[in-house]
Design an enzyme around this catalytic site. Structure first.
Site, PDB file in Angstrom:
ATOM      1  N   GLY A 239       0.783  -1.226   0.000  1.00  0.00           N
ATOM      2  CA  GLY A 239       0.000   0.000   0.000  1.00  0.00           C
ATOM      3  C   GLY A 239       0.813   1.273   0.000  1.00  0.00           C
ATOM      4  N   GLU A 273       4.533  -6.604   1.129  1.00  0.00           N
ATOM      5  CA  GLU A 273       3.888  -6.952  -0.137  1.00  0.00           C
ATOM      6  C   GLU A 273       3.773  -5.683  -0.949  1.00  0.00           C
ATOM      7  OE1 GLU A 273       0.967 -10.368   1.778  1.00  0.00           O
ATOM      8  OE2 GLU A 273       0.268  -8.304   1.681  1.00  0.00           O
ATOM      9  N   ARG A 312      -8.371   2.718 -14.198  1.00  0.00           N
ATOM     10  CA  ARG A 312      -8.272   3.479 -12.959  1.00  0.00           C
ATOM     11  C   ARG A 312      -9.005   4.828 -12.970  1.00  0.00           C
ATOM     12  NH1 ARG A 312      -4.274   5.191 -10.807  1.00  0.00           N
ATOM     13  NH2 ARG A 312      -4.744   4.577  -8.685  1.00  0.00           N
ATOM     14  N   TYR A 316     -11.692   4.627 -10.056  1.00  0.00           N
ATOM     15  CA  TYR A 316     -11.301   5.290  -8.809  1.00  0.00           C
ATOM     16  C   TYR A 316     -11.224   6.803  -8.932  1.00  0.00           C
ATOM     17  CZ  TYR A 316      -8.950   0.674  -8.102  1.00  0.00           C
ATOM     18  OH  TYR A 316      -8.619  -0.644  -8.007  1.00  0.00           O
ATOM     19  N   CYS A 343     -18.474   2.775 -25.608  1.00  0.00           N
ATOM     20  CA  CYS A 343     -19.834   3.291 -25.480  1.00  0.00           C
ATOM     21  C   CYS A 343     -20.250   3.372 -24.014  1.00  0.00           C
ATOM     22  CB  CYS A 343     -20.791   2.409 -26.260  1.00  0.00           C
ATOM     23  SG  CYS A 343     -20.201   2.126 -27.923  1.00  0.00           S
ATOM     24  N   GLU A 344     -19.576   4.212 -23.255  1.00  0.00           N
ATOM     25  CA  GLU A 344     -19.866   4.462 -21.841  1.00  0.00           C
ATOM     26  C   GLU A 344     -19.442   5.894 -21.555  1.00  0.00           C
ATOM     27  OE1 GLU A 344     -20.966   2.421 -19.391  1.00  0.00           O
ATOM     28  OE2 GLU A 344     -20.866   0.484 -20.428  1.00  0.00           O
TER      29      GLU A 344
HETATM   30  C1  LIG Z   1      -3.180  -5.342  -3.418  1.00  0.00           C
HETATM   31  C2  LIG Z   1      -2.460  -5.924  -2.287  1.00  0.00           C
HETATM   32  C3  LIG Z   1      -1.128  -5.567  -2.033  1.00  0.00           C
HETATM   33  C4  LIG Z   1      -0.368  -4.573  -2.869  1.00  0.00           C
HETATM   34  O1  LIG Z   1      -0.831  -3.280  -2.726  1.00  0.00           O
HETATM   35  P1  LIG Z   1      -0.006  -2.046  -3.361  1.00  0.00           P
HETATM   36  O2  LIG Z   1      -0.815  -0.876  -2.989  1.00  0.00           O
HETATM   37  O3  LIG Z   1       0.036  -2.270  -4.833  1.00  0.00           O
HETATM   38  O4  LIG Z   1       1.341  -2.064  -2.745  1.00  0.00           O
HETATM   39  C5  LIG Z   1      -0.495  -6.161  -0.968  1.00  0.00           C
HETATM   40  N1  LIG Z   1      -1.114  -7.070  -0.177  1.00  0.00           N
HETATM   41  C6  LIG Z   1      -2.404  -7.439  -0.384  1.00  0.00           C
HETATM   42  C7  LIG Z   1      -3.028  -8.440   0.506  1.00  0.00           C
HETATM   43  C8  LIG Z   1      -3.113  -6.888  -1.441  1.00  0.00           C
HETATM   44  O5  LIG Z   1      -4.387  -7.231  -1.628  1.00  0.00           O
END
Ligand SMILES: *Cc1c(COP(=O)(O)O)cnc(C)c1O
Length: 418
Positions: A239, A273, A312, A316, A343-344
Site C-alpha cells: 500500500g 507486499e 483506474r 477510482y 460506449c460508456e
Molecule cells: C493489493 C495488495 C497488495 C499490494 O498493494 P499495493 O498498494 O500495490 O502495494 C499487498 N497485499 C495485499 C493483501 C493486497 O491485496
C-alpha cells in the site's frame, strides 16, 4: 525516480524514443522500463535492509510473466491472491518458499495447489477459511503454514475502494477476535501458525497509519509468542503510495525510518507486499489521437486507448498525468477531456485537463500506468488487449503481443444445432 524522461521535448524510455517504438508496434501499448522496475525493488529492499526481511512483489499490480521473472531474478518473493497468480509466480521462477497467498475467497482447489507447491504461507481471512485449509492439509497429509490477516481498524485516507483496514471492510479478522482464532488454529493438526498479517489499504502517502496499525499487530505477535506459538513472521502488507500528479508520497527510506524501530524488537522476519511502489512509475500507456471534437460545453480529445485498457480513471477517479510524446514548440494549452471510443460515459482517461493542443495522429503518454494498468484490462466492447513492451537500455522486447480478433473468440463455441 523513473526512466521516462524528455530530452529536448522528446519522450524517451531509457535509451529509446517512445515514438520509434510506437512506429514499430502501433498504438495503443503499454511500455515498461526494466531499470525502473529493478531500481524501485532495490530501493524498498535496501530501505528495510537492517531487518531480516522479504519483499514480496504483489502480482496483481502487474502480473506479466516477464515482469515476474525480472522481479524473481532480483530476489523478490511473490504476493498472490488467486490460483492464477500462483501459476504466474511459479512460471516466472519465484521460489515457492518466498510466496505468500492472500485473498478472502480461496477455494479448496487453490489451497491444495499452494500446499502441493510448498508455498511459504497462506494469509487467512476468516475462521471458515481456517477450517477449510486445515481440512485440505490433513487430506494431503500436510501441515499448512499460516498467518491470520488481522483487521486493525485503521482509517487510511485513500480512495474508499482501496481502503481495506476499516471495521466495515470485508477483509481480515477483527483484531479482538484474532487471539481466539489463533488458539483454534494452534490446536488444529493441519495448521501451523507462523505469522501475523495486515494489509491496510493502497496508495498510502505517509507512514502514520502503518505506525498505529503495526503497534497493534506487534502487540498481538508478542502475546501469541507468550502463549507458546512459534510466530516468526510479521507481514506488514503493501500500500505504499506513489506520485501520480503533484501529490507528495513518502519514499521507501522514509517509510523504513518510521517503521524499522517498531519492528526491530519483534525478532521476526518482516514481509512486505509491494505492488504499486515498484510497478506504478515503471510503466506508461501510449495512445494516439484519433479526433478532436467539441460540443456546446466541452472539448474532447478522442484517443485509441480506453477504459478497458486503463480502468483506474473510471473506477477510482484516479488522475494520471498525460503529456505529448513529442512536444511541439509554441503550442497553446487548452482544457479537454481525454476520452476513449467505448460506449460508456465513464470512458475517460482524464477530465478537464489542460493539455497542449493536439492533432489527429499525435501520440500521448499516460504516465504512472505500470501498476493496475494492463492487469485490470478487459476485452469490453470486443477490443483487443494491447501489447506490453519492456525496454532495457537500447533494446525493446515484446513481452505480450497485441491480441487478434481470433483471440477474442478463443474458447467460445457455437452449439451444433444452432
Ligand atoms: C493489493 C495488495 C497488495 C499490494 O498493494 P499495493 O498498494 O500495490 O502495494 C499487498 N497485499 C495485499 C493483501 C493486497 O491485496
Amino acid at each position: 525516480m523513473n526512466d521516462f524522461v524528455y530530452r529536448n521535448g522528446v519522450l524517451f524510455c531509457e535509451d529509446l524514443r517512445v515514438s520509434d517504438i510506437a512506429s514499430k508496434v502501433g498504438t495503443p501499448f503499454y511500455l515498461y522500463s526494466k531499470n525502473t522496475f529493478t531500481s524501485h525493488f532495490h530501493a524498498v529492499d535496501q530501505a528495510f535492509g537492517e531487518l531480516q526481511h522479504l519483499v514480496c512483489y504483489s502480482l496483481k499490480a502487474n502480473s506479466n510473466v516477464a515482469i515476474v521473472k525480472l522481479m524473481a531474478n532480483e530476489g523478490a518473493g511473490a504476493d498472490v491472491v488467486s490460483g492464477g497468480e500462483l501459476f504466474r509466480a511459479l512460471k516466472g521462477g519465484v521460489d515457492p518458499q518466498k510466496i505468500v497467498f492472500a485473498g478472502l475467497g480461496k477455494t479448496a482447489e487453490e489451497i491444495e495447489y499452494g500446499l502441493n507447491e510448498g508455498i511459504l504461507m497462506f494469509n487467512v481471512e476468516s475462521s471458515q477459511e481456517l477450517m477449510l485449509i486445515n481440512e485440505v492439509a490433513q487430506k494431503l497429509g500436510k501441515q499448512a503454514p499460516i498467518a491470520l490477516r488481522v483487521n486493525p481498524d485503521i482509517d487510511v485516507r485513500t480512495h474508499p475502494y482501496i481502503a481495506t483496514g476499516l471495521k466495515k471492510s470485508k477483509f481480515g479478522i477483527p483484531l479482538k477476535e484474532a487471539m481466539a482464532e489463533y488458539e483454534v488454529a494452534q490446536k488444529l493438526p493441519g495448521l501451523n501458525p507462523i505469522g501475523v498479517h495486515q494489509h491496510i489499504g493502497s496508495q498510502i502517502m505517509e507512514s502514520s497509519p502503518f505506525e498505529s496499525s503495526l503497534r497493534k499487530v506487534g502487540n498481538l505477535a508478542k502475546s501469541l509468542k507468550v502463549l507458546g506459538m512459534d510466530i516468526r513472521y510479521i507481514n506488514i502488507g503493501g500500500g505504499f503510495g506513489i506520485q501520480y500528479t503533484d501529490e507528495e508520497a513518502s519514499q521507501p527510506d522514509q517509510f523504513a525510518a518510521a517503521l524499522v524501530p517498531l519492528l526491530r524488537e519483534s525478532g521476526c522476519t518482516i514481509i512486505m507486499e509491494v505492488g504499486r511502489m515498484i510497478a506504478g512509475n515503471a510503466g506508461i500507456l501510449v495512445t494516439r489521437v484519433l479526433f478532436n471534437k467539441k460540443n456546446e460545453e466541452k472539448k474532447f480529445v478522442v484517443v485509441d486507448a480506453a477504459m478497458n485498457d486503463l480502468l483506474r480513471p473510471s473506477l477510482y477517479q484516479a488522475e494520471h498525468h498525460i503529456g505529448p510524446v513529442v512536444y511541439k514548440d509554441g503550442t497553446p494549452e487548452e482544457k479537454v477531456d481525454v476520452v476513449g471510443p467505448i460506449c460508456e460515459s465513464g470512458d475517460f482517461l482524464a477530465q478537464d485537463r489542460a493539455l497542449p493542443e493536439v492533432q489527429s495522429g499525435d501520440l500521448l503518454a499516460v504516465f504512472t500506468a505500470g501498476a493496475y494498468g494492463f492487469s485490470m484490462a478487459s476485452n469490453y466492447n470486443s477490443r483487443k488487449r494491447v501489447p506490453e513492451i519492456l525496454v532495457s537500455g537500447k533494446k525493446a522486447y515484446v513481452i505480450r503481443r497485441r491480441e487478434t480478433y481470433e483471440d477474442l473468440v478463443r474458447g467460445e463455441a457455437i452449439p451444433q444445432d444452432l
